[in-house]
Design a protein around this motif. Sequence first.
Motif, PDB file in Angstrom:
ATOM      1  N   ARG A 248       0.818  -1.210   0.000  1.00  0.00           N
ATOM      2  CA  ARG A 248       0.000   0.000   0.000  1.00  0.00           C
ATOM      3  C   ARG A 248       0.851   1.259   0.000  1.00  0.00           C
ATOM      4  O   ARG A 248       0.492   2.268  -0.638  1.00  0.00           O
ATOM      5  CB  ARG A 248      -0.937   0.006   1.225  1.00  0.00           C
ATOM      6  CG  ARG A 248      -1.927   1.166   1.209  1.00  0.00           C
ATOM      7  CD  ARG A 248      -2.979   1.022   2.297  1.00  0.00           C
ATOM      8  NE  ARG A 248      -2.375   1.143   3.637  1.00  0.00           N
ATOM      9  CZ  ARG A 248      -3.084   1.025   4.767  1.00  0.00           C
ATOM     10  NH1 ARG A 248      -4.372   0.754   4.716  1.00  0.00           N
ATOM     11  NH2 ARG A 248      -2.493   1.144   5.937  1.00  0.00           N
ATOM     12  N   LEU A 249       2.001   1.236   0.691  1.00  0.00           N
ATOM     13  CA  LEU A 249       2.870   2.417   0.701  1.00  0.00           C
ATOM     14  C   LEU A 249       3.356   2.783  -0.695  1.00  0.00           C
ATOM     15  O   LEU A 249       3.673   3.945  -0.958  1.00  0.00           O
ATOM     16  CB  LEU A 249       4.081   2.187   1.612  1.00  0.00           C
ATOM     17  CG  LEU A 249       3.858   2.317   3.117  1.00  0.00           C
ATOM     18  CD1 LEU A 249       5.117   1.907   3.872  1.00  0.00           C
ATOM     19  CD2 LEU A 249       3.457   3.745   3.494  1.00  0.00           C
ATOM     20  N   ALA A 250       3.425   1.785  -1.581  1.00  0.00           N
ATOM     21  CA  ALA A 250       3.895   2.036  -2.947  1.00  0.00           C
ATOM     22  C   ALA A 250       2.768   2.447  -3.881  1.00  0.00           C
ATOM     23  O   ALA A 250       2.986   2.604  -5.082  1.00  0.00           O
ATOM     24  CB  ALA A 250       4.597   0.791  -3.489  1.00  0.00           C
ATOM     25  N   LEU A 251       1.569   2.632  -3.326  1.00  0.00           N
ATOM     26  CA  LEU A 251       0.421   3.016  -4.149  1.00  0.00           C
ATOM     27  C   LEU A 251      -0.011   4.456  -3.887  1.00  0.00           C
ATOM     28  O   LEU A 251      -1.134   4.840  -4.187  1.00  0.00           O
ATOM     29  CB  LEU A 251      -0.749   2.066  -3.878  1.00  0.00           C
ATOM     30  CG  LEU A 251      -0.523   0.612  -4.307  1.00  0.00           C
ATOM     31  CD1 LEU A 251      -1.630  -0.280  -3.746  1.00  0.00           C
ATOM     32  CD2 LEU A 251      -0.461   0.509  -5.829  1.00  0.00           C
ATOM     33  N   SER A 252       0.888   5.268  -3.310  1.00  0.00           N
ATOM     34  CA  SER A 252       0.523   6.663  -3.029  1.00  0.00           C
ATOM     35  C   SER A 252       0.269   7.441  -4.311  1.00  0.00           C
ATOM     36  O   SER A 252      -0.515   8.382  -4.325  1.00  0.00           O
ATOM     37  CB  SER A 252       1.624   7.338  -2.207  1.00  0.00           C
ATOM     38  OG  SER A 252       2.865   7.290  -2.893  1.00  0.00           O
ATOM     39  N   HIS A 253       0.964   7.060  -5.385  1.00  0.00           N
ATOM     40  CA  HIS A 253       0.699   7.638  -6.707  1.00  0.00           C
ATOM     41  C   HIS A 253       0.177   6.504  -7.593  1.00  0.00           C
ATOM     42  O   HIS A 253       0.956   5.678  -8.067  1.00  0.00           O
ATOM     43  CB  HIS A 253       1.968   8.262  -7.300  1.00  0.00           C
ATOM     44  CG  HIS A 253       2.516   9.393  -6.488  1.00  0.00           C
ATOM     45  ND1 HIS A 253       3.508   9.210  -5.545  1.00  0.00           N
ATOM     46  CD2 HIS A 253       2.181  10.706  -6.455  1.00  0.00           C
ATOM     47  CE1 HIS A 253       3.784  10.372  -4.979  1.00  0.00           C
ATOM     48  NE2 HIS A 253       2.994  11.290  -5.508  1.00  0.00           N
ATOM     49  N   LEU A 254      -1.125   6.504  -7.797  1.00  0.00           N
ATOM     50  CA  LEU A 254      -1.769   5.397  -8.499  1.00  0.00           C
ATOM     51  C   LEU A 254      -1.824   5.665  -9.995  1.00  0.00           C
ATOM     52  O   LEU A 254      -2.315   6.706 -10.435  1.00  0.00           O
ATOM     53  CB  LEU A 254      -3.180   5.194  -7.946  1.00  0.00           C
ATOM     54  CG  LEU A 254      -3.863   3.870  -8.273  1.00  0.00           C
ATOM     55  CD1 LEU A 254      -3.077   2.717  -7.664  1.00  0.00           C
ATOM     56  CD2 LEU A 254      -5.292   3.879  -7.750  1.00  0.00           C
ATOM     57  N   HIS A 255      -1.310   4.738 -10.763  1.00  0.00           N
ATOM     58  CA  HIS A 255      -1.356   4.866 -12.226  1.00  0.00           C
ATOM     59  C   HIS A 255      -2.823   4.798 -12.669  1.00  0.00           C
ATOM     60  O   HIS A 255      -3.571   3.921 -12.229  1.00  0.00           O
ATOM     61  CB  HIS A 255      -0.554   3.735 -12.869  1.00  0.00           C
ATOM     62  CG  HIS A 255      -0.279   3.931 -14.324  1.00  0.00           C
ATOM     63  ND1 HIS A 255      -1.263   3.866 -15.292  1.00  0.00           N
ATOM     64  CD2 HIS A 255       0.887   4.193 -14.989  1.00  0.00           C
ATOM     65  CE1 HIS A 255      -0.729   4.072 -16.468  1.00  0.00           C
ATOM     66  NE2 HIS A 255       0.582   4.281 -16.319  1.00  0.00           N
ATOM     67  N   PRO A 256      -3.258   5.707 -13.566  1.00  0.00           N
ATOM     68  CA  PRO A 256      -4.666   5.712 -13.985  1.00  0.00           C
ATOM     69  C   PRO A 256      -5.082   4.469 -14.762  1.00  0.00           C
ATOM     70  O   PRO A 256      -6.282   4.194 -14.905  1.00  0.00           O
ATOM     71  CB  PRO A 256      -4.773   6.964 -14.865  1.00  0.00           C
ATOM     72  CG  PRO A 256      -3.375   7.234 -15.334  1.00  0.00           C
ATOM     73  CD  PRO A 256      -2.491   6.801 -14.201  1.00  0.00           C
TER      74      PRO A 256
END
Length: 319
Positions: A248-256
Amino acid sequence: MLNTGRLQVLSEVLKRGSFSAAADALSYTQSAVSQAIARLEAEVGATLVVRDRRGVKPTAAGATLVEHAEAIFAQIEAAEADLAAVLGVRGGRLRVASFPSAGSTLMPLAVATFRRGHPDVALTLAEGEPEEIGPRLRAGEIDHALLFEVPGVRQRPGAGLRNVTLLEDPMHVALPAQHPLASKRALRLPDLRAEDWVQTSASSPCARHVVRLCLAAGFEPNVTFESDDYETVQGLVAAGVGVALVPRLALSHLHPGIVVRELSPRSPARKVVAATMSNPGVAPAARTMLKILSDVASDYAASPEDVIARAGADAARVA
């Protein structure tokens, strides 16, 4: 080696012009002052003071010694001031390090908070994977580190280290947005048996954990691409070349181009830990940073989206 206490007595005698005045200033007896001067003269092998009708005067040796003594006293005072600043978290330095996904979420807010409260501490931040940071911490190159641990990998703090668990970081399934399974709210690992996989390098703890999870679910993942950059992992998933388990920490910037789904019945998780040296000499600044990181991690666990937004705003202000 010259005794600094006796040097102080010599300095006071010459500053006051008499043994009795120096004794009053130092709260000594006149006899103690005389003995200190006599012992100092014996140490250096020279007469340091002479008496005349106007009081006590330095000899050439005495004047030279007092000149050096004053510089010594100034250095001692400076050292005491610097030490007091460090012990009071008013100065000194703090070298911290973090793995990348925590470095983009938890650490910016912690850094901003620390700098607001302790602007005189020289704070530096390095980034690396736990297997790189841990040895640097043990070697004394850094003072405080954010690391992660995954189940099934026996990771002890190591000699002289103390680990404090900050939070659990669940791993979620990342799918291409148009994937047939994207309509499901939660997935099971066996649902992904036939998929190609994107993951971090095979030797990394997270990749080894993913493989163990899949094997426990009855299949071996077909890993087609590897990258230790989770943004690259997201990009590859968005391009449709595979699925991935992403913390989850690596999903702070979510690819569209991707969707994220939890695993049922419970998403696997890695532990995020703060590590410092366990000896009594740990800088108070490191203990202060640990308290700040604990608060940030607690906020993140309660509401990750809010903390991510705050971290970004505070990082922009610090920059």
